[in-house]
Design a protein around this motif. Structure first.
Motif, PDB file in Angstrom:
ATOM      1  N   ASP A  25       0.803  -1.222   0.000  1.00  0.00           N
ATOM      2  CA  ASP A  25       0.000   0.000   0.000  1.00  0.00           C
ATOM      3  C   ASP A  25       0.833   1.268   0.000  1.00  0.00           C
ATOM      4  OD1 ASP A  25      -2.458   1.508   0.169  1.00  0.00           O
ATOM      5  OD2 ASP A  25      -1.926   1.915   2.254  1.00  0.00           O
ATOM      6  N   VAL A  39      -5.034  -1.925  -5.440  1.00  0.00           N
ATOM      7  CA  VAL A  39      -6.492  -1.893  -5.516  1.00  0.00           C
ATOM      8  C   VAL A  39      -7.034  -3.191  -4.944  1.00  0.00           C
ATOM      9  CG1 VAL A  39      -6.517  -0.364  -7.523  1.00  0.00           C
ATOM     10  CG2 VAL A  39      -6.550  -2.840  -7.854  1.00  0.00           C
ATOM     11  N   CYS A  41     -10.199  -5.833  -5.266  1.00  0.00           N
ATOM     12  CA  CYS A  41     -11.258  -6.225  -6.187  1.00  0.00           C
ATOM     13  C   CYS A  41     -12.101  -7.336  -5.562  1.00  0.00           C
ATOM     14  CB  CYS A  41     -10.668  -6.724  -7.500  1.00  0.00           C
ATOM     15  SG  CYS A  41      -9.727  -5.477  -8.408  1.00  0.00           S
ATOM     16  N   GLU A  54     -14.724  -2.994   1.811  1.00  0.00           N
ATOM     17  CA  GLU A  54     -15.367  -2.394   0.647  1.00  0.00           C
ATOM     18  C   GLU A  54     -14.371  -2.367  -0.515  1.00  0.00           C
ATOM     19  OE1 GLU A  54     -18.360  -1.385   0.061  1.00  0.00           O
ATOM     20  OE2 GLU A  54     -19.296  -1.394   2.059  1.00  0.00           O
ATOM     21  N   ASP A  56     -12.511  -1.729  -4.171  1.00  0.00           N
ATOM     22  CA  ASP A  56     -12.444  -0.580  -5.083  1.00  0.00           C
ATOM     23  C   ASP A  56     -13.113  -0.891  -6.416  1.00  0.00           C
ATOM     24  OD1 ASP A  56     -10.658   1.003  -3.341  1.00  0.00           O
ATOM     25  OD2 ASP A  56      -9.206  -0.566  -3.816  1.00  0.00           O
ATOM     26  N   HIS A  57     -13.024  -2.142  -6.856  1.00  0.00           N
ATOM     27  CA  HIS A  57     -13.544  -2.553  -8.156  1.00  0.00           C
ATOM     28  C   HIS A  57     -14.158  -3.943  -8.030  1.00  0.00           C
ATOM     29  CE1 HIS A  57     -11.456   0.770 -10.155  1.00  0.00           C
ATOM     30  NE2 HIS A  57     -10.361   0.421  -9.506  1.00  0.00           N
TER      31      HIS A  57
END
Length: 327
Positions: A25, A39, A41, A54, A56-57
């Protein structure tokens, strides 16, 4: 900037997930240039243990990543979700590097990405992986396996070893060591080491060894022998070997050689010193000796390694990166 995507669904192990997030990160202090873009997913809000995540994609974004990491899969008796397996397979077909941590290997195996390859997972689940996926050559005795575009690790701490290995491949030993210092973990354990040893944490009677290792690292430029180490530890060479095997899972000579090679990598990455100077600074004696051991361990001659590393630094991860070779 390389993009690292964490592929997550309900049922992931939160330790491996958090570990990978911590490593990729943010860059450690003092590391210049762009860091990874990290990210997450997933198919929607994801529960990992008691934590709600939660993404990102969606999982369909994975083919856009350079590296996809699959954290540990909690229930190896259940088949991984088909949407996760399909997304991981699509990412591999798009050219992404696929990495599993711990039981994440079951996801890669379900996608067919480990067929015909050597792979590992947590030692408690290697038999299940081999039984369920007979086309996979499961090695229960190593920390991680690097097949170039597909990498697998054993459990927990071995996941950290593999993450640091990835940074070493992408950014060099100096950067990997900086990350290890920030996280206060050992900078390098070779993938071929055993998953567990008799005494992973030195017992009180291993205290001479705990004092010995830093002493050796400060003197890698000297032609140290096993006898020198034993004399410093005030024990016989045979006794030293038993302590080393119990505390590190390897022999004194092999451990010393690996430390010399890692130091040589740092010097090749961060200085313009000649190969002769690097050989002297790492206790190898001559450039010929350094070239022989370096080529056998890293898979490249020192000068080629330097050019390759600096080319990657200028243009990002080298698409023609050599497959990692372990001693």
């Amino acid at each position: 900037m390389d993009t690292v995507a964490l592929a997550v669904t309900d049922g992931m192990l939160h330790f491996e997930l958090a570990l990978a997030y911590e490593v990729f990160d943010a860059a450690p202090d003092g590391v210049a240039g762009p860091w990874y873009r990290l990210v997450v997913c997933g198919p929607g809000p994801v529960r990992a243990g008691r934590f709600l995540l939660e993404p990102d994609h969606g999982l369909d974004w994975l083919p856009h990543a350079d590296t996809v990491i699959v954290p540990g899969w909690a229930d190896v008796d259940e088949d991984p979700p088909a949407e996760l397996v399909d997304a991981v397979r699509a990412a591999h077909e798009a050219g992404a590097r696929l990495v599993s941590l711990c039981t994440g290997a079951f996801v890669l195996a379900s996608a067919g990405l480990l067929d015909g390859l050597r792979a590992t997972t947590h030692w408690a689940h290697t038999r299940a992986l081999a039984d369920r996926h007979p086309k996979v050559e499961v090695d229960p005795d190593v920390l991680y396996v690097d097949n170039g575009s597909v990498l697998t690790s054993a459990g927990k701490a071995a996941a950290m070893d593999l993450c640091l290995h990835l940074i070493r491949l992408d950014r060099g030993s100096a950067t990997a060591n900086a990350v290890a210092r920030r996280l206060v973990v050992p900078p390098h354990r070779d993938g071929g080491q055993a998953q567990f040893v008799t005494a992973p944490v030195p017992a009180p009677d291993h205290q001479p060894l705990a004092e010995l290792l830093p002493w050796v690292l400060e003197r890698l430029d000297q032609p140290l022998t096993v006898e020198d180490l034993a004399r410093r530890a005030r024990m016989s060479s045979r006794h030293l070997g038993r302590h080393f095997r119990a505390a590190t899972g390897t022999t004194p000579l092999q451990w010393l050689l690996i430390q010399r090679i890692r130091r040589a990598q740092e010097l090749l990455e961060t200085t313009d010193d000649s190969v002769d100077a690097v050989a002297a600074a790492t206790g190898m004696g001559t450039a010929t000796t350094l070239r022989r051991h370096f080529n056998r361990t890293v898979g490249l001659p020192p000068n080629t390694y330097r050019r390759t590393f600096r080319r990657r630094n200028r243009s990002g991860r080298d698409d023609g990166r050599q497959q990692h070779q372990r001693p």
